[in-house]
Scaffold this active site. Structure first.
Site, short mmCIF file in Angstrom:
data_model
loop_
_atom_site.label_atom_id
_atom_site.label_comp_id
_atom_site.label_asym_id
_atom_site.label_seq_id
_atom_site.Cartn_x
_atom_site.Cartn_y
_atom_site.Cartn_z
N GLY A 159 0.79 -1.22 0.00
CA GLY A 159 0.00 0.00 0.00
C GLY A 159 0.82 1.27 0.00
N HIS A 214 11.24 2.06 1.05
CA HIS A 214 10.92 0.66 1.32
C HIS A 214 11.87 0.08 2.37
CE1 HIS A 214 7.73 0.13 -1.46
NE2 HIS A 214 8.45 0.25 -2.55
N ASP A 233 -1.08 -11.97 1.01
CA ASP A 233 -1.58 -11.05 -0.02
C ASP A 233 -0.44 -10.25 -0.62
OD1 ASP A 233 -4.51 -11.49 0.14
OD2 ASP A 233 -4.23 -10.78 2.19
#
Length: 302
Positions: free
Chosen positions: A37, A92, A115
């Site tokens: 996200g 990240h 997921d």
């Protein structure tokens, strides 16, 4: 300020870029593992900062990925220096790779890693063969060139690699990116700090309005109810998909990223019924070492 404890350098990221970062009070850092996200949170932050659905430029330019090796560092730093709005920066990297400042706010996003793995496969396929800048210094054992490693097309084969291989010698999962378990655990033990906020991908799917209000309160940005429904609507997956080229960066990565479905499907549970018991055992082994409360938080929607 706390200093980073180790450098992360690979075909896609270089944590030493943060050595040249000069913080401003109020800066926002969005730190997430890949495909949980990140761009969604950048979009949410953008409408809160600008109080508008319109952007003064492409989102990936307004909110640069500072540790990215695909784009010249000097240009990203110049962009940040010119900005007069409240700045928000993407990374990240885990907490131990970054300098941490009391005057900077940190948004951390988590997702059920089953997921994340499925979404990461779609992303990694789209990035196969993409060239970046040359990595500097020691890198992971299988990172010898600035080329995105070629990932298998078969989802189950990728799943097995994602949960058993690391890009860096001290990580054991997340390939070809950095480890999602290591990333989230590095922040989790500091989640009670006033300048750190955890968001969950499933919570954002379930009630975007509520989660955006949490972010707005955390960032001390008042909610203007007269425009709020418009801001929330602009952060839905359907709206972001229609604006994909507006959101993605005008850089070396633009054509490859625009050539596949960067936002994928924006839903969870796609792993159900796809993987064998042996496949699932690899996932469970990867998350077993996480603190029990973090593991429960990540899998709340399972």
């Amino acid at each position: 300020m706390s200093e980073p404890s180790r450098p992360y350098r690979s075909y896609f990221a270089d944590s030493t870029h943060w050595e040249r970062y000069e913080p401003r009070p109020g800066d926002i850092v969005i730190s997430t593992p890949p495909k949980v996200g990140t761009t969604w949170t950048q979009r949410i932050t953008s409408v809160l900062v600008f109080q508008s659905t319109e952007l003064p430029g492409r989102l990936m330019e307004i909110s640069p990925w500072l540790d990215c090796v695909f784009y010249p560092l000097d240009e990203m730093l110049e962009t940040l220096d010119r900005q007069r709005h409240r700045r928000f920066i993407k990374t990240h990297l885990p907490m131990d790779a970054l300098p941490i400042y009391a005057e900077v706010s940190y948004l951390i996003v988590g997702r059920d890693l089953r997921d994340a793995a499925v979404s990461a496969h779609n992303h990694a396929l789209g990035m196969n063969g993409l060239a970046g800048g040359p990595p500097r210094g020691p890198v992971g054992d299988d990172v010898h060139t600035p080329i995105h490693p070629k990932v298998p097309e078969d989802l189950r084969e990728y799943w097995r690699a994602y949960f058993t291989r690391g890009t860096f010698p001290w990580e054991t999962n997340g390939w070809p990116f950095n480890s999602a378990t290591r990333h989230l655990e590095s922040w989790w033990e500091h989640r009670d700090r006033p300048n750190i906020l955890f968001l969950h991908f499933q919570d954002m799917l379930d009630d975007l309005d509520r989660e955006m209000r949490r972010v707005s309160a955390f960032l001390d940005i008042p909610v203007d109810e007269s425009i709020w429904p418009e801001l929330v609507a602009a952060c839905t997956f359907s709206d972001m998909k229609t604006r994909q080229r507006e959101i993605l960066a005008a850089s070396q990565t633009e054509d490859p990223l625009s050539g596949f479905q960067f936002f994928h499907k924006g839903r969870n549970g796609q792993w159900r019924g796809v993987f064998t018991d042996d496949d699932m055992a690899l996932y469970h082994a990867a998350v077993e070492a996480l603190p029990a409360d973090l593991r429960a938080w990540l899998t709340r929607s399972a």
